[in-house]
Design an enzyme around this catalytic site. Structure first.
Site, PDB file in Angstrom:
ATOM      1  N   ASP A 122       8.952  12.743  -9.914  1.00 36.50           N
ATOM      2  CA  ASP A 122       9.232  12.140  -8.597  1.00 36.50           C
ATOM      3  C   ASP A 122      10.353  11.129  -8.734  1.00 36.50           C
ATOM      4  O   ASP A 122      10.248   9.984  -8.290  1.00 36.50           O
ATOM      5  CB  ASP A 122       7.964  11.486  -8.044  1.00 36.50           C
ATOM      6  CG  ASP A 122       8.096  11.120  -6.564  1.00 36.50           C
ATOM      7  OD1 ASP A 122       9.020  11.646  -5.917  1.00 36.50           O
ATOM      8  OD2 ASP A 122       7.293  10.329  -6.073  1.00 36.50           O
ATOM      9  N   GLN A 182       0.863  -1.163   0.000  1.00 35.58           N
ATOM     10  CA  GLN A 182       0.000   0.000   0.000  1.00 35.58           C
ATOM     11  C   GLN A 182       0.903   1.217   0.000  1.00 35.58           C
ATOM     12  O   GLN A 182       1.607   1.491   0.959  1.00 35.58           O
ATOM     13  CB  GLN A 182      -0.889  -0.016   1.245  1.00 35.58           C
ATOM     14  CG  GLN A 182      -1.367   1.362   1.652  1.00 35.58           C
ATOM     15  CD  GLN A 182      -2.857   1.465   1.820  1.00 35.58           C
ATOM     16  OE1 GLN A 182      -3.519   0.530   2.259  1.00 35.58           O
ATOM     17  NE2 GLN A 182      -3.409   2.612   1.476  1.00 35.58           N
ATOM     18  N   ALA A 241       1.473   5.494  -0.842  1.00 33.05           N
ATOM     19  CA  ALA A 241       0.790   6.670  -0.340  1.00 33.05           C
ATOM     20  C   ALA A 241      -0.448   6.949  -1.181  1.00 33.05           C
ATOM     21  O   ALA A 241      -1.460   7.399  -0.694  1.00 33.05           O
ATOM     22  CB  ALA A 241       1.727   7.859  -0.372  1.00 33.05           C
ATOM     23  N   GLU A 242      -0.353   6.648  -2.466  1.00 29.16           N
ATOM     24  CA  GLU A 242      -1.400   7.074  -3.374  1.00 29.16           C
ATOM     25  C   GLU A 242      -2.251   5.917  -3.858  1.00 29.16           C
ATOM     26  O   GLU A 242      -3.410   6.093  -4.200  1.00 29.16           O
ATOM     27  CB  GLU A 242      -0.721   7.749  -4.575  1.00 29.16           C
ATOM     28  CG  GLU A 242      -1.510   8.866  -5.154  1.00 29.16           C
ATOM     29  CD  GLU A 242      -0.936   9.315  -6.491  1.00 29.16           C
ATOM     30  OE1 GLU A 242       0.274   9.126  -6.711  1.00 29.16           O
ATOM     31  OE2 GLU A 242      -1.704   9.815  -7.293  1.00 29.16           O
ATOM     32  N   ALA A 243      -1.648   4.743  -3.933  1.00 34.57           N
ATOM     33  CA  ALA A 243      -2.334   3.627  -4.570  1.00 34.57           C
ATOM     34  C   ALA A 243      -2.046   2.325  -3.849  1.00 34.57           C
ATOM     35  O   ALA A 243      -1.087   2.213  -3.094  1.00 34.57           O
ATOM     36  CB  ALA A 243      -1.870   3.519  -6.019  1.00 34.57           C
TER      37      ALA A 243
END
Lengths: 227, 363
Positions: free
Chosen positions: A126, A11, A13-15
């Protein structure tokens, strides 16, 4: 759709990332999740936009010779991308056991791939060690293009380099010089000397933009004095 | 204020004393980096830690933002009063104080100089050790103390700063920060330029929040996240441009709402990424903007998703204050960090990640 079941890999941060078999190919499912802290309208736009950009950029870069996982399926409304599974480790986790020459080789390959992106007007957004994979076949992959985009502004490319430099500095301060030397060597394979010089200047600018950097103050003072 | 964190912190200190008598230690801290002149006094006495007093006086501009010269004039007027008030409330004489801590930066030059001048004078006149304190680090350490935290992800947001930090190898490392203006600066400047402020905060509610209640629509505004860094200046310009064309209160309200949502989401997104990467299970929000309820709610729900606990700091200790300078000064002093008055220069630019924090763990 998935014939091999879904196993949650991680898991982020975003997905959420799942592993599966898609059309007989080992695949990764990246599912962007809604966030309770985001305005609902915003959340929708956000997921849609990032999913679409990521898939587009990955496909485009792959066609140019950047080692990004190939995209197998997308559903922007659901925030879903299915892509090729790369078996390996994140550079943020596996750089420490390596001899310096090996680190320099890996950095060179990242530099080479980064310059292909930049020369073709794409920035990653990023570019950190956590977003580079070393496969068990010893190939360097670049992943996670959610913040990427198209731009001809050197600034965006400089930010990529700056982020990478800072993540090396944070995780492996002792490898920083070897890594960045290798990076620039690889970068110069595809980019012209004048472009590299311009980019290096910009990277310095970006670094000095951080809060309360003394060097910035000094630079301004000496400029005032001589101009 | 005797609790587990304090005691373990003190044990750490005692294990590495630098010829400092720790059985009884009283530190007076002075804060004057920006709009606040504050004096705090903290004491350790046979293992018990107390904040004796936290007095401050805050400069509020009649119009516009903080003018450094006006603010420093204000500090000159207020300093003796605040100092007297603090000493008499705490029942402490200057001669009984073990050391003087001073926030030497980062901050506004003229304001910093007022506090520094007073601190240098007190230290030399009463022959007390002088301790240099980094304002940002003081914000973090007081938050850790009051919430009993050991290793949080720190989100420090104020009128001058927006940064996300973690502790690593005896320093605070900045994992994300603003590349231009701070979050507080964004909200204040917007409120001022569209004629909502000053005053910026009324009854604990920022004018941008009050204005956001008038609107309901979400408008697309520039969202600038670069890796883990943020940029708010483009957002400010775009929001102001739209606000100048707004024809109704409702329209302006929607812009306020969207501005707040966009800015806060940017901060929460990078915080979330930092939390996942650093694998922390505590999140600490501090600084002047920490009082904002909407930001609190967002960060709290973000932390919850990742099973982390969310902590904030009571308003008197979240905004600029003297007690935090005193507490951080005490930590430094116990590790032998002092500065000669003649070498205690103010540093308008003094990054958090340049300062050693010897009380932090090795890894």
């Amino acid at each position: 759709m998935a014939s091999g079941g879904l196993a949650e890999l991680s898991q982020g941060a975003e997905a959420k990332i799942y592993k599966t078999i898609f059309l007989g190919i080992p695949a990764v499912v990246k599912l962007r999740i809604s966030k309770p802290y985001r305005h609902p309208d915003y959340d929708r736009v956000f997921k849609h936009r990032r999913t679409l950009t990521e898939a587009k950029v990955m496909t485009y870069l792959r066609s140019l010779g950047v080692r990004a996982p190939s995209v197998l399926y997308i559903d922007p409304d659901a925030g879903l991308i299915v892509m090729e599974y790369v078996d390996g480790c994140r550079l943020s986790e596996c750089l420490s056991e390596m001899p310096e020459e090996r680190v320099a080789e890996i950095a060179l390959d990242i530099g080479r791939q980064a310059s292909i992106m930049h020369v073709n007007s794409v920035y990653h957004g990023d570019l950190t060690l956590a977003n580079a994979l070393l496969s068990f076949k010893n190939e360097v992959y670049i992943i996670d293009f959610g913040l990427s985009g198209y731009s001809r502004d050197v600034e965006e490319y400089a930010i990529d380099v700056h982020l990478l430099d800072r993540s090396v500095e944070l995780l492996y301060p002792e490898l920083r010089n070897a890594f960045m030397d290798g990076f620039w060597k690889g970068y110069s394979i595809n980019a012209s000397t004048s472009f590299v010089e311009k980019l290096k200047d910009k990277v310095r600018d970006v670094r000095l933009r951080g809060r309360y950097i003394e060097e910035r103050l000094r630079r301004r003072v000496s400029k005032d004095r001589y101009v | 204020m005797e609790n587990a964190a304090t005691l373990s912190l003190l044990e750490n200190i005692v294990s590495s004393t630098h010829g400092v008598d720790l059985s009884k230690l009283t530190v007076l801290g002075i804060e004057s980096t920006s709009h606040t002149f504050g004096v705090g006094i903290v004491r350790v006495s046979s293992g018990v830690f107390e904040i004796l007093v936290n007095e401050f006086s805050r400069y509020v501009p009649e119009k516009g933002g903080i003018h450094p010269r006006d603010a420093s004039n204000y500090h000159v007027e207020e300093a003796p009063k605040v100092l007297h008030r603090a000493l008499s409330k705490a029942g402490v004489k200057l001669s009984e104080v073990s050391a003087i801590a001073i926030a030497l930066g980062p901050g506004l030059g003229p304001c910093l100089r007022v506090g520094a001048t007073i601190a240098r004078f007190l230290a030399s006149y009463y022959s007390k050790p002088l301790i240099p304190v980094n304002h940002a680090m003081a914000h973090i350490e007081i938050g850790k103390l009051l919430n009993n935290l050991k290793d949080p992800l720190v989100i420090y947001v104020s009128g001058g700063n927006t940064l996300i930090a973690i502790q690593r190898k005896k320093r605070y490392r900045i994992v994300g920060e603003t590349l231009d203006i701070s979050l507080g600066n964004l909200l204040d400047t917007f409120a001022r330029e569209v004629g909502l402020a000053p005053p910026y905060v009324v009854n604990g509610v920022h004018q941008v929040d009050a204005c956001a209640n008038w609107g309901e629509d979400f408008i697309d505004l520039p969202y600038t996240v670069k890796g883990n860094d943020l940029s708010f200046s483009g957002l400010l310009t775009a929001a102001l441009k739209k606000a100048r064309k707004a024809k109704s209160r409702k329209e302006l309200g929607s812009i306020c709402l969207s501005l707040r949502e966009t800015a806060f989401n940017m901060l929460v997104e990078v915080s979330e990424r930092a939390l996942v990467l650093a694998e922390k299970n505590e999140v600490l929000l501090t600084g002047g903007v920490a009082a904002n309820q909407f930001l609190n709610d967002k960060l709290k729900s973000m932390a919850l998703i990742h099973g982390a606990k969310f902590y904030t700091v009571p308003a008197d200790y979240a905004g600029d204050n003297g007690a935090m300078i005193a507490w951080n000064g005490l930590l430094h002093y116990a590790h032998g960090v002092v500065v000669k008055p003649e070498e205690a220069f103010v540093r308008q630019r003094w990054r958090l990640d340049e300062v050693d924090a010897p009380w932090l763990p090795e890894d």
